[in-house]
Design a protein around this motif. Sequence first.
Motif, PDB file in Angstrom:
ATOM      1  N   LEU A 105       0.855  -1.183   0.000  1.00  0.00           N
ATOM      2  CA  LEU A 105       0.000   0.000   0.000  1.00  0.00           C
ATOM      3  C   LEU A 105       0.890   1.232   0.000  1.00  0.00           C
ATOM      4  O   LEU A 105       1.752   1.384   0.863  1.00  0.00           O
ATOM      5  CB  LEU A 105      -0.906   0.004   1.238  1.00  0.00           C
ATOM      6  N   ASP A 106       0.707   2.092  -1.001  1.00  0.00           N
ATOM      7  CA  ASP A 106       1.466   3.336  -1.103  1.00  0.00           C
ATOM      8  C   ASP A 106       0.523   4.520  -1.026  1.00  0.00           C
ATOM      9  O   ASP A 106      -0.543   4.525  -1.651  1.00  0.00           O
ATOM     10  CB  ASP A 106       2.212   3.400  -2.442  1.00  0.00           C
ATOM     11  N   VAL A 107       0.933   5.531  -0.264  1.00  0.00           N
ATOM     12  CA  VAL A 107       0.186   6.782  -0.162  1.00  0.00           C
ATOM     13  C   VAL A 107       1.108   7.894  -0.626  1.00  0.00           C
ATOM     14  O   VAL A 107       2.217   8.049  -0.100  1.00  0.00           O
ATOM     15  CB  VAL A 107      -0.288   7.041   1.289  1.00  0.00           C
ATOM     16  N   ASN A 108       0.661   8.655  -1.627  1.00  0.00           N
ATOM     17  CA  ASN A 108       1.417   9.791  -2.149  1.00  0.00           C
ATOM     18  C   ASN A 108       0.694  11.083  -1.790  1.00  0.00           C
ATOM     19  O   ASN A 108      -0.507  11.206  -2.033  1.00  0.00           O
ATOM     20  CB  ASN A 108       1.523   9.733  -3.677  1.00  0.00           C
ATOM     21  N   LEU A 109       1.410  12.033  -1.242  1.00  0.00           N
ATOM     22  CA  LEU A 109       0.887  13.371  -0.972  1.00  0.00           C
ATOM     23  C   LEU A 109       1.790  14.348  -1.697  1.00  0.00           C
ATOM     24  O   LEU A 109       2.992  14.424  -1.411  1.00  0.00           O
ATOM     25  CB  LEU A 109       0.872  13.664   0.525  1.00  0.00           C
ATOM     26  N   GLY A 110       1.219  15.077  -2.685  1.00  0.00           N
ATOM     27  CA  GLY A 110       2.067  15.910  -3.515  1.00  0.00           C
ATOM     28  C   GLY A 110       1.517  17.285  -3.818  1.00  0.00           C
ATOM     29  O   GLY A 110       0.343  17.584  -3.586  1.00  0.00           O
ATOM     30  N   VAL A 111       2.391  18.097  -4.376  1.00  0.00           N
ATOM     31  CA  VAL A 111       2.071  19.454  -4.801  1.00  0.00           C
ATOM     32  C   VAL A 111       2.383  19.553  -6.290  1.00  0.00           C
ATOM     33  O   VAL A 111       3.427  19.083  -6.747  1.00  0.00           O
ATOM     34  CB  VAL A 111       2.907  20.497  -4.020  1.00  0.00           C
TER      35      VAL A 111
ATOM     36  N   ILE B  18      -4.585  28.778  -4.646  1.00  0.00           N
ATOM     37  CA  ILE B  18      -4.094  27.645  -3.871  1.00  0.00           C
ATOM     38  C   ILE B  18      -3.445  26.692  -4.868  1.00  0.00           C
ATOM     39  O   ILE B  18      -4.091  26.268  -5.828  1.00  0.00           O
ATOM     40  CB  ILE B  18      -5.235  26.936  -3.107  1.00  0.00           C
ATOM     41  N   PRO B  19      -2.179  26.377  -4.664  1.00  0.00           N
ATOM     42  CA  PRO B  19      -1.515  25.491  -5.625  1.00  0.00           C
ATOM     43  C   PRO B  19      -2.164  24.107  -5.632  1.00  0.00           C
ATOM     44  O   PRO B  19      -2.777  23.700  -4.642  1.00  0.00           O
ATOM     45  CB  PRO B  19      -0.076  25.418  -5.119  1.00  0.00           C
ATOM     46  N   PRO B  20      -2.022  23.384  -6.730  1.00  0.00           N
ATOM     47  CA  PRO B  20      -2.600  22.047  -6.796  1.00  0.00           C
ATOM     48  C   PRO B  20      -1.989  21.124  -5.740  1.00  0.00           C
ATOM     49  O   PRO B  20      -0.767  21.062  -5.604  1.00  0.00           O
ATOM     50  CB  PRO B  20      -2.224  21.560  -8.189  1.00  0.00           C
ATOM     51  N   VAL B  21      -2.840  20.457  -4.985  1.00  0.00           N
ATOM     52  CA  VAL B  21      -2.402  19.461  -4.019  1.00  0.00           C
ATOM     53  C   VAL B  21      -3.155  18.174  -4.322  1.00  0.00           C
ATOM     54  O   VAL B  21      -4.327  18.212  -4.714  1.00  0.00           O
ATOM     55  CB  VAL B  21      -2.629  19.898  -2.557  1.00  0.00           C
ATOM     56  N   GLY B  22      -2.489  17.053  -4.170  1.00  0.00           N
ATOM     57  CA  GLY B  22      -3.122  15.789  -4.493  1.00  0.00           C
ATOM     58  C   GLY B  22      -2.746  14.692  -3.520  1.00  0.00           C
ATOM     59  O   GLY B  22      -1.681  14.712  -2.907  1.00  0.00           O
ATOM     60  N   LEU B  23      -3.651  13.732  -3.399  1.00  0.00           N
ATOM     61  CA  LEU B  23      -3.452  12.560  -2.566  1.00  0.00           C
ATOM     62  C   LEU B  23      -3.838  11.346  -3.389  1.00  0.00           C
ATOM     63  O   LEU B  23      -4.935  11.310  -3.963  1.00  0.00           O
ATOM     64  CB  LEU B  23      -4.331  12.639  -1.312  1.00  0.00           C
ATOM     65  N   SER B  24      -2.943  10.373  -3.476  1.00  0.00           N
ATOM     66  CA  SER B  24      -3.269   9.133  -4.170  1.00  0.00           C
ATOM     67  C   SER B  24      -2.897   7.957  -3.285  1.00  0.00           C
ATOM     68  O   SER B  24      -1.965   8.036  -2.480  1.00  0.00           O
ATOM     69  CB  SER B  24      -2.557   9.038  -5.520  1.00  0.00           C
ATOM     70  N   VAL B  25      -3.660   6.878  -3.447  1.00  0.00           N
ATOM     71  CA  VAL B  25      -3.427   5.640  -2.715  1.00  0.00           C
ATOM     72  C   VAL B  25      -3.384   4.521  -3.741  1.00  0.00           C
ATOM     73  O   VAL B  25      -4.267   4.425  -4.593  1.00  0.00           O
ATOM     74  CB  VAL B  25      -4.541   5.379  -1.688  1.00  0.00           C
ATOM     75  N   ASP B  26      -2.345   3.697  -3.698  1.00  0.00           N
ATOM     76  CA  ASP B  26      -2.187   2.570  -4.613  1.00  0.00           C
ATOM     77  C   ASP B  26      -2.046   1.284  -3.811  1.00  0.00           C
ATOM     78  O   ASP B  26      -1.257   1.234  -2.860  1.00  0.00           O
ATOM     79  CB  ASP B  26      -0.938   2.744  -5.491  1.00  0.00           C
TER      80      ASP B  26
ATOM     81  N   LEU C  48       3.044  18.237 -13.632  1.00  0.00           N
ATOM     82  CA  LEU C  48       4.118  17.649 -12.836  1.00  0.00           C
ATOM     83  C   LEU C  48       3.751  17.758 -11.370  1.00  0.00           C
ATOM     84  O   LEU C  48       3.443  18.840 -10.880  1.00  0.00           O
ATOM     85  CB  LEU C  48       5.448  18.366 -13.096  1.00  0.00           C
ATOM     86  N   GLN C  49       3.795  16.634 -10.692  1.00  0.00           N
ATOM     87  CA  GLN C  49       3.477  16.608  -9.263  1.00  0.00           C
ATOM     88  C   GLN C  49       4.635  15.952  -8.522  1.00  0.00           C
ATOM     89  O   GLN C  49       5.146  14.903  -8.933  1.00  0.00           O
ATOM     90  CB  GLN C  49       2.189  15.826  -9.036  1.00  0.00           C
ATOM     91  N   LEU C  50       5.085  16.573  -7.426  1.00  0.00           N
ATOM     92  CA  LEU C  50       6.176  16.073  -6.593  1.00  0.00           C
ATOM     93  C   LEU C  50       5.698  15.988  -5.156  1.00  0.00           C
ATOM     94  O   LEU C  50       4.877  16.806  -4.725  1.00  0.00           O
ATOM     95  CB  LEU C  50       7.387  17.004  -6.653  1.00  0.00           C
ATOM     96  N   GLY C  51       6.218  15.015  -4.423  1.00  0.00           N
ATOM     97  CA  GLY C  51       5.807  14.950  -3.032  1.00  0.00           C
ATOM     98  C   GLY C  51       6.395  13.795  -2.258  1.00  0.00           C
ATOM     99  O   GLY C  51       7.379  13.172  -2.642  1.00  0.00           O
TER     100      GLY C  51
END
Length: 173
Positions: free
Chosen positions: A30-36, A51-59, A165-168
């Motif tokens: 299980l991976d959780v990514n939190l990025g900008v 507000i800059p783009p923020v994202g959360l993904s779970v794989d 492009l998303q980094l986090g």
Amino acid sequence: MKKLFASVIMCALFIFSFSTAQAQYEQGQLDVNLGVGLLPTFYGSGTTQAIPPVGLSVDYGVSDKISIGGYAAYASTKIDGFDDWGYNYTIIGVRGAYHFDVGSEKFDTYAGGLLGYNIVSFSGDDSFTGAAASAAAFSVFLGGRYRFTDNLGAFAELGYGISVLQLGLNLKF
């Protein structure tokens, strides 16, 4: 722009298809990514990023090569010259990815797709009805994760979603 992303993904698939190293992605992982997002897709001429783009993904790894999961992201813009006018963008969806073997347990490289919904809302003067068109969201992405420890790492994703492009930060469970 879509041709560029398709070309990048095709090149990555070609390059990674020759790798024969042991798998660095595992079934049950299980991976959780939190990025900008560094290159937002939802603003242009006449708007400013509020507000800059923020994202959360779970794989979740359903096999050593395939993961499925969810995605949620948010961004906000303001219309130049109007203090209280702007747009809010929320993307919610499901995603799937194929993980490539690259010869290092510290690296996880992958490519995948997203199917979701983009919720757009407008805030401003009630007498103005700005275009706020919510719609289905489709995306492809190419990404990589680097692990600093067994459970902590960084990630980068290139694709068309809330940001090009998303980094986090990545957490592995």
